[in-house]
Design a protein around this motif. Structure first.
Motif, PDB file in Angstrom:
ATOM      1  N   LEU A  71      72.285 -20.674  29.931  1.00 32.62           N
ATOM      2  CA  LEU A  71      71.186 -19.980  29.262  1.00 32.62           C
ATOM      3  C   LEU A  71      70.591 -20.978  28.287  1.00 32.62           C
ATOM      4  N   ARG A  72      69.308 -21.263  28.476  1.00 32.39           N
ATOM      5  CA  ARG A  72      68.618 -22.163  27.561  1.00 32.39           C
ATOM      6  C   ARG A  72      67.315 -21.503  27.146  1.00 32.39           C
ATOM      7  N   GLY A  73      66.804 -21.933  26.014  1.00 33.82           N
ATOM      8  CA  GLY A  73      65.575 -21.341  25.502  1.00 33.82           C
ATOM      9  C   GLY A  73      64.445 -21.434  26.510  1.00 33.82           C
ATOM     10  N   VAL A  74      63.705 -20.353  26.648  1.00 33.00           N
ATOM     11  CA  VAL A  74      62.562 -20.328  27.555  1.00 33.00           C
ATOM     12  C   VAL A  74      61.479 -21.265  27.027  1.00 33.00           C
ATOM     13  N   ALA A  75      60.743 -21.868  27.938  1.00 30.11           N
ATOM     14  CA  ALA A  75      59.638 -22.768  27.594  1.00 30.11           C
ATOM     15  C   ALA A  75      58.447 -22.438  28.489  1.00 30.11           C
ATOM     16  N   LYS A 110      56.189 -21.197  35.978  1.00 27.21           N
ATOM     17  CA  LYS A 110      56.110 -21.349  37.444  1.00 27.21           C
ATOM     18  C   LYS A 110      57.352 -20.772  38.125  1.00 27.21           C
ATOM     19  N   ALA A 111      58.534 -21.022  37.570  1.00 28.61           N
ATOM     20  CA  ALA A 111      59.779 -20.516  38.155  1.00 28.61           C
ATOM     21  C   ALA A 111      59.954 -19.014  37.910  1.00 28.61           C
ATOM     22  N   LEU A 112      59.473 -18.531  36.766  1.00 28.37           N
ATOM     23  CA  LEU A 112      59.644 -17.112  36.447  1.00 28.37           C
ATOM     24  C   LEU A 112      58.633 -16.211  37.158  1.00 28.37           C
ATOM     25  N   PHE A 113      57.461 -16.758  37.503  1.00 27.68           N
ATOM     26  CA  PHE A 113      56.427 -15.917  38.102  1.00 27.68           C
ATOM     27  C   PHE A 113      56.902 -15.162  39.355  1.00 27.68           C
ATOM     28  N   PRO A 114      57.531 -15.818  40.347  1.00 28.31           N
ATOM     29  CA  PRO A 114      57.958 -15.049  41.530  1.00 28.31           C
ATOM     30  C   PRO A 114      58.984 -13.960  41.199  1.00 28.31           C
ATOM     31  N   ILE A 115      59.756 -14.159  40.155  1.00 29.81           N
ATOM     32  CA  ILE A 115      60.765 -13.171  39.755  1.00 29.81           C
ATOM     33  C   ILE A 115      60.091 -12.000  39.052  1.00 29.81           C
ATOM     34  N   LEU A 116      59.268 -12.296  38.057  1.00 26.65           N
ATOM     35  CA  LEU A 116      58.642 -11.250  37.241  1.00 26.65           C
ATOM     36  C   LEU A 116      57.493 -10.532  37.945  1.00 26.65           C
ATOM     37  N   PRO A 131      64.902 -15.481  23.311  1.00 27.28           N
ATOM     38  CA  PRO A 131      64.628 -15.480  24.752  1.00 27.28           C
ATOM     39  C   PRO A 131      65.223 -16.703  25.470  1.00 27.28           C
ATOM     40  N   TRP A 132      65.924 -16.446  26.555  1.00 25.62           N
ATOM     41  CA  TRP A 132      66.493 -17.517  27.374  1.00 25.62           C
ATOM     42  C   TRP A 132      65.999 -17.400  28.816  1.00 25.62           C
ATOM     43  N   VAL A 133      66.089 -18.490  29.545  1.00 29.23           N
ATOM     44  CA  VAL A 133      66.055 -18.438  31.003  1.00 29.23           C
ATOM     45  C   VAL A 133      67.488 -18.653  31.468  1.00 29.23           C
ATOM     46  N   ILE A 134      67.786 -18.111  32.640  1.00 30.92           N
ATOM     47  CA  ILE A 134      69.100 -18.265  33.245  1.00 30.92           C
ATOM     48  C   ILE A 134      68.967 -19.323  34.336  1.00 30.92           C
ATOM     49  N   VAL A 135      69.746 -20.390  34.218  1.00 32.13           N
ATOM     50  CA  VAL A 135      69.679 -21.499  35.169  1.00 32.13           C
ATOM     51  C   VAL A 135      70.985 -21.548  35.950  1.00 32.13           C
ATOM     52  N   HIS A 136      70.874 -21.595  37.262  1.00 29.56           N
ATOM     53  CA  HIS A 136      72.041 -21.772  38.126  1.00 29.56           C
ATOM     54  C   HIS A 136      72.442 -23.246  38.051  1.00 29.56           C
ATOM     55  N   LYS A 137      73.633 -23.518  37.551  1.00 28.99           N
ATOM     56  CA  LYS A 137      74.033 -24.892  37.260  1.00 28.99           C
ATOM     57  C   LYS A 137      74.091 -25.775  38.514  1.00 28.99           C
ATOM     58  N   GLU A 138      74.560 -25.235  39.620  1.00 27.10           N
ATOM     59  CA  GLU A 138      74.702 -26.042  40.828  1.00 27.10           C
ATOM     60  C   GLU A 138      73.352 -26.493  41.385  1.00 27.10           C
ATOM     61  N   SER A 139      72.371 -25.574  41.420  1.00 24.38           N
ATOM     62  CA  SER A 139      71.064 -25.897  42.004  1.00 24.38           C
ATOM     63  C   SER A 139      70.025 -26.290  40.951  1.00 24.38           C
ATOM     64  N   ASN A 140      70.317 -26.027  39.685  1.00 22.89           N
ATOM     65  CA  ASN A 140      69.393 -26.261  38.576  1.00 22.89           C
ATOM     66  C   ASN A 140      68.131 -25.400  38.674  1.00 22.89           C
ATOM     67  N   GLU A 141      68.222 -24.276  39.382  1.00 21.21           N
ATOM     68  CA  GLU A 141      67.091 -23.356  39.536  1.00 21.21           C
ATOM     69  C   GLU A 141      67.112 -22.288  38.451  1.00 21.21           C
ATOM     70  N   VAL A 142      65.940 -21.903  37.981  1.00 20.00           N
ATOM     71  CA  VAL A 142      65.815 -20.743  37.099  1.00 20.00           C
ATOM     72  C   VAL A 142      65.937 -19.509  37.979  1.00 20.00           C
ATOM     73  N   ILE A 143      66.926 -18.662  37.664  1.00 20.82           N
ATOM     74  CA  ILE A 143      67.157 -17.472  38.494  1.00 20.82           C
ATOM     75  C   ILE A 143      66.887 -16.170  37.732  1.00 20.82           C
ATOM     76  N   GLY A 144      66.424 -16.296  36.495  1.00 16.09           N
ATOM     77  CA  GLY A 144      66.111 -15.086  35.749  1.00 16.09           C
ATOM     78  C   GLY A 144      65.914 -15.367  34.276  1.00 16.09           C
ATOM     79  N   GLN A 145      65.856 -14.292  33.527  1.00 17.61           N
ATOM     80  CA  GLN A 145      65.714 -14.407  32.077  1.00 17.61           C
ATOM     81  C   GLN A 145      66.642 -13.402  31.402  1.00 17.61           C
TER      82      GLN A 145
END
Length: 189
Positions: A20-24, A29-35, A73-87
């Motif tokens: 979990l790291r601070g949202v920026a 771009k990564a959050l749009f398909p999720i939200l 506010p954080w984004v959730i990053v999958h450590k193995e793929s380095n992808e943002v998978i949520g907030q």
């Protein structure tokens, strides 16, 4: 006063598989398909974002609220793929009353895979031990059985049902309120 000692930077929280790291703004771009996904957002809002600019506005609002000490506010990053998978957000933060509400949005292909179980194992100590806050709330649409089971598994108390609190354009939804108090967290630690 308590507010003067509050965090000035959004901390990085780490679990076995997630960061979990601070949202920026760059996360829009990564959050749009999720939200923007109606299925993912069905227990959050009937009106998902319509464009990446909407996400940038949301992120700007989150960061403004952080500087006002009203949200983390954080984004959730999958450590193995380095992808943002949520907030994940601690919002409705009130330092005088030492309380906040939590909210999470997880990409559909990561739902029901233990993401929130891992995240709560980091959030609870951060919230109660580091920040020394007293009350953490989860307000959940009545149909969101998975989130209710998650909070019950962690020892949250079901406080009750708020009737017809949210309208989705067609029907009203009840909200189930769960909370955990600092003393309960410390007893179960």
């Amino acid at each position: 006063m308590y507010e003067e000692n509050f965090i000035t930077d959004i901390p990085i929280l780490e679990t076995d598989h997630y960061l979990l790291r601070g949202v920026a703004l760059e996360d829009s771009k990564a959050l749009f398909p999720i939200l923007s996904d109606k299925t993912t957002m069905k227990f959050i809002t009937p009106h998902p974002v319509l464009g990446e600019e909407d996400v940038k506005l949301l992120i700007t609002t989150y960061l403004t609220r952080f500087t006002e000490q009203k949200e983390i506010p954080w984004v959730i990053v999958h450590k193995e793929s380095n992808e943002v998978i949520g907030q994940f957000r601690l919002h409705k933060l009130h330092l005088w009353h030492r309380k906040a509400e939590m909210g999470a949005v997880i990409r559909e292909d990561f739902q029901r895979k233990g993401v929130m179980t891992e995240i709560l194992q980091s959030i609870l100590p951060f919230f109660f031990d580091t920040l020394k806050l007293n009350r953490l709330v989860g307000d959940i649409f009545e149909g969101n059985v998975g989130s209710m089971k998650l909070l019950e598994k962690f020892g949250f108390t079901k406080e009750g049902v708020l009737r017809d609190t949210d309208f989705d354009g067609e029907v009203f939804h009840h909200t189930v309120v769960y909370s955990m108090l600092r003393r309960e967290y410390l007893e179960n630690k």
